[in-house]
Design a protein around this motif. Structure first.
Motif, PDB file in Angstrom:
ATOM      1  N   LYS A 230       1.496  64.784  59.111  1.00 37.78           N
ATOM      2  CA  LYS A 230       2.955  64.717  58.978  1.00 37.78           C
ATOM      3  C   LYS A 230       3.634  65.700  59.943  1.00 37.78           C
ATOM      4  O   LYS A 230       4.683  65.393  60.533  1.00 37.78           O
ATOM      5  N   THR A 231       3.023  66.877  60.097  1.00 38.03           N
ATOM      6  CA  THR A 231       3.593  67.885  60.999  1.00 38.03           C
ATOM      7  C   THR A 231       3.573  67.404  62.445  1.00 38.03           C
ATOM      8  O   THR A 231       4.535  67.614  63.196  1.00 38.03           O
TER       9      THR A 231
ATOM     10  N   ARG B 208       6.247  64.902  63.059  1.00 35.61           N
ATOM     11  CA  ARG B 208       7.556  65.550  63.218  1.00 35.61           C
ATOM     12  C   ARG B 208       7.648  66.344  64.519  1.00 35.61           C
ATOM     13  O   ARG B 208       8.726  66.821  64.882  1.00 35.61           O
TER      14      ARG B 208
ATOM     15  N   ASP C  75       6.505  69.293  65.056  1.00 34.76           N
ATOM     16  CA  ASP C  75       6.875  70.665  64.698  1.00 34.76           C
ATOM     17  C   ASP C  75       5.741  71.596  65.150  1.00 34.76           C
ATOM     18  O   ASP C  75       4.772  71.827  64.426  1.00 34.76           O
TER      19      ASP C  75
END
Length: 652
Positions: free
Chosen positions: A598-599, A602, A604
């Protein structure tokens, strides 16, 4: 006649040279008087005869002292003329002093121009006689103008064969042999004089030697390393003749001289590969190598191709690297080679390739491994090294690949950089797949092989040092006290395959890397191997300097191979060990991978870096004591997404 002169005992040749020089000096004195008096038949008075004998009596000891009778005439360098000039100058000055003393006693007067003419004529006669003798002795085989004088270290059959092979070929001219055996000193082997090692420095200066070739393939590695260490500090190039086994196998010809490999200088002991393990892992199998065009991957492919696999599939993201290795391996007698262009992160490509070719053995060498570059490109490093390994390993498990081997790194132990942390995640992923295979009753094996720096691999320090030395320096080191483990590319490839054959599933294998090497010492040794001196306070005027540029971000001063050395277990191979197990649970890893996915989606980078290191700190509490170069790495685990108990696969 030439061979008869060469075989004449050295002491008799010296006697002949002394008698010839005596005669030439007498002729020089006679000619000096003749030129001065303009009379080709000058009177030979008792005084003149006495002074002529004195001149010879003074000159011969001077010639002996300055080494005019130590030089081998057929190897006499052009620089020897300066020694002859100096010897004649000293002899003439001594003779003039004696003449002055005799004139004070009233025993006659010598014209002042006679000593000057004697010096000039004596130098011409002594020098020309030697170079004329050298020309006669070297007719047909003598050193040509474009040839460089060299010595061969060794006096065995291989050295004699090498000397004969070089005679009249290439631009090297063998001046003689160097050998440690005292019984060979002073002898002629294959027509070449054998000298002791203690005379090396003097011989180098006398003959203008710029290269020594080692012909010592049969001696133990320890003795060979000692010889290399002895000659590398002499300011000349050091090269080696190939091992006799390489010549027999056709990889080299006998007169092909190669550079000294840096691992020879480091003195690593070599253990021959276990052929049964190699055959078990490769023969008759369909094998796939990812990162096939890289330094490790390409060497793996070369090794695999020699063990007659049924098929060898090459997966590589670089078109040029894939082309090179495919062209190299494609031969009529070799296995079928299948080049596949693409990335390990492409799940459809990976699945189609494994399924189409029914891969049985898979070696995963594809990775981003350059520490500073991965440090600057965190997301791409994680995508390739972590999720590429995840994609490949899960697909291999689903397609019933019997053996999966991950090539890992010593930087995965207590990592302080992104590259090392991604490699540790890859190890944990492989361990998880092995756990799943065991619990399902599958006979598939998944393992990782961890080792240090590979000499000459792409992006490693050794090729960089070579380039800097070739440009004339300086050689840049981040910290001279930094230490690293090293091994050769062929040895690494062999140990990787053998470790895979030893796998029982879930193993992390450690390759015995020997003792760590100080980077400052490595730089100095490579400079000396190239034939240069190290420019430092003791030698400020010449050579190649070493420039300290400071540690780069996330670099460790010392590398490690173990989390806990006491927990490492031996295997059937003396250079392969099993590492200690991890304390990270499978559920923790599953949750961390889901969070990381998920990171990454994103994009990020800060959170990805923090998550990357948090799971490793949790695995090894002592890792918190190690320096982490970037502050985002020091984030605690508290704020990270926690794994869910409902997650049952590595993808969550």
């Amino acid at each position: 006649m030439r061979e008869g002169i060469i075989r004449t005992p050295r002491r008799w040749k010296r006697v002949v040279m002394i008698l010839l020089d005596s005669a030439l000096l007498l002729i020089a004195i006679w000619a000096s008087y003749a030129l001065r008096l303009s009379n080709w038949s000058p009177a030979i008075t008792p005084e003149r005869l006495t002074l002529a004998i004195v001149a010879v009596t003074v000159a011969i000891p001077v010639f002996i002292r300055l080494g005019l009778y130590r030089s081998v005439i057929r190897y006499l360098p052009e620089a020897a003329i300066w020694t002859i000039l100096r010897a004649m100058m000293i002899a003439t000055v001594c003779w003039v002093i004696i003449i002055f003393l005799t004139e004070m006693t009233g025993r006659g007067i010598v014209p002042r121009s006679v000593p000057v003419l004697y010096f000039v004529l004596g130098t011409l006669l002594i020098g020309s006689s030697r170079f004329a003798a050298k020309w006669v002795l070297n007719i047909g085989t003598g050193m040509r103008r474009n040839e460089e004088p060299i010595f061969i270290y060794g006096a065995g059959a291989a050295a004699a064969q090498l000397a004969r092979a070089l005679r009249g070929h290439g631009n090297r001219y063998v001046m003689g042999l160097i050998d440690d055996d005292p019984t060979n000193h002073g002898r002629d082997v294959a027509g070449y004089r054998v000298f002791p090692p203690r005379d090396l420095r003097r011989l180098i200066e006398r003959y203008g030697i710029r290269e020594i070739v080692l012909s010592m393939s049969s001696i133990p590695p320890e003795a060979r390393q000692a010889v290399i260490a002895r000659v590398t500090g002499l300011g000349i190039k050091v090269r080696s003749v190939p091992d006799i086994s390489d010549i027999v196998d056709g990889r080299y010809i006998v007169n092909q001289i190669r550079e000294i490999e840096i691992d020879e200088l480091l003195g690593r002991s070599f253990v021959p590969p276990d052929k049964d393990l190699l055959a078990k892992a490769l023969s008759g199998k369909t094998v796939m190598v990812t990162g096939a065009g890289g330094s490790i991957g390409s060497e793996l492919c070369r090794l695999i191709a020699t063990w007659k696999p049924a098929k060898l599939v090459l997966l590589e993201a670089s078109e040029y690297a894939l082309y090179r290795i495919e062209q190299e391996l494609t031969t009529k007698s070799g296995p079928e080679i299948v080049p596949v262009l693409g990335s390990v992160t492409d799940e459809q490509l990976v699945r189609r390739t494994i399924r189409t070719h029914r891969i049985e053995v898979l070696y995963h060498a594809a990775a981003h491994k350059h520490v500073p570059l991965v440090e600057s490109n965190v997301l791409e490093g994680i995508r390739n090294n972590v999720f590429g390994t995840l994609t490949l390993a899960q697909t291999a498990a689903a397609e019933n690949v019997s053996s999966f081997v991950l090539i890992s790194s010593d930087k995965a132990v207590r990592p302080t950089n992104v590259m090392g942390a991604t490699k540790r995640w890859a190890e944990l992923i492989v361990r998880q797949l092995a756990f799943q295979a065991r619990t399902s009753g599958s006979k598939q094996t998944f393992c990782a092989v961890r080792f240090g720096n590979v000499i000459g691999s792409n992006g490693s320090v050794v090729p960089l040092f070579k380039q800097q030395i070739a440009r004339g320096g300086p050689v840049t080191v981040t910290d001279p006290d930094m230490t690293r483990y090293f091994m050769s590319i062929p040895e690494a490839a062999e140990l990787i395959v053998q470790a895979g054959a030893l796998s029982e599933g879930g193993d992390v294998f450690l390759l015995d890397m020997g003792e760590p090497v100080r980077i400052g010492d490595l730089a100095e040794n490579m400079i000396r191997l190239a034939g240069f001196k190290v420019k430092n306070e003791a030698n400020p005027d010449s050579g190649i300097a070493i420039k300290v540029i400071g540690k780069r971000p996330a670099e460790k001063l010392f590398e490690e191979l173990f989390y806990n050395r006491d927990h490492a277990k031996p295997t059937a191979h003396p250079k392969i060990m099993r590492a200690d197990a991890s304390t990270i649970t499978h559920q923790d890893l599953i949750g961390a991978i889901a969070s990381m996915k998920k990171t990454i989606e994103r994009e990020d980078e800060t959170q990805a870096r923090a998550l990357l290191f948090s799971i490793i700190v949790g695995e090894d509490p002592s890792a918190a004591q190690y320096e982490v170069a970037q502050s985002p790495m020091q984030s605690s685990k508290a704020g990270l997404p926690q794994p869910s108990s409902s997650q049952t696969s590595l993808e969550g």
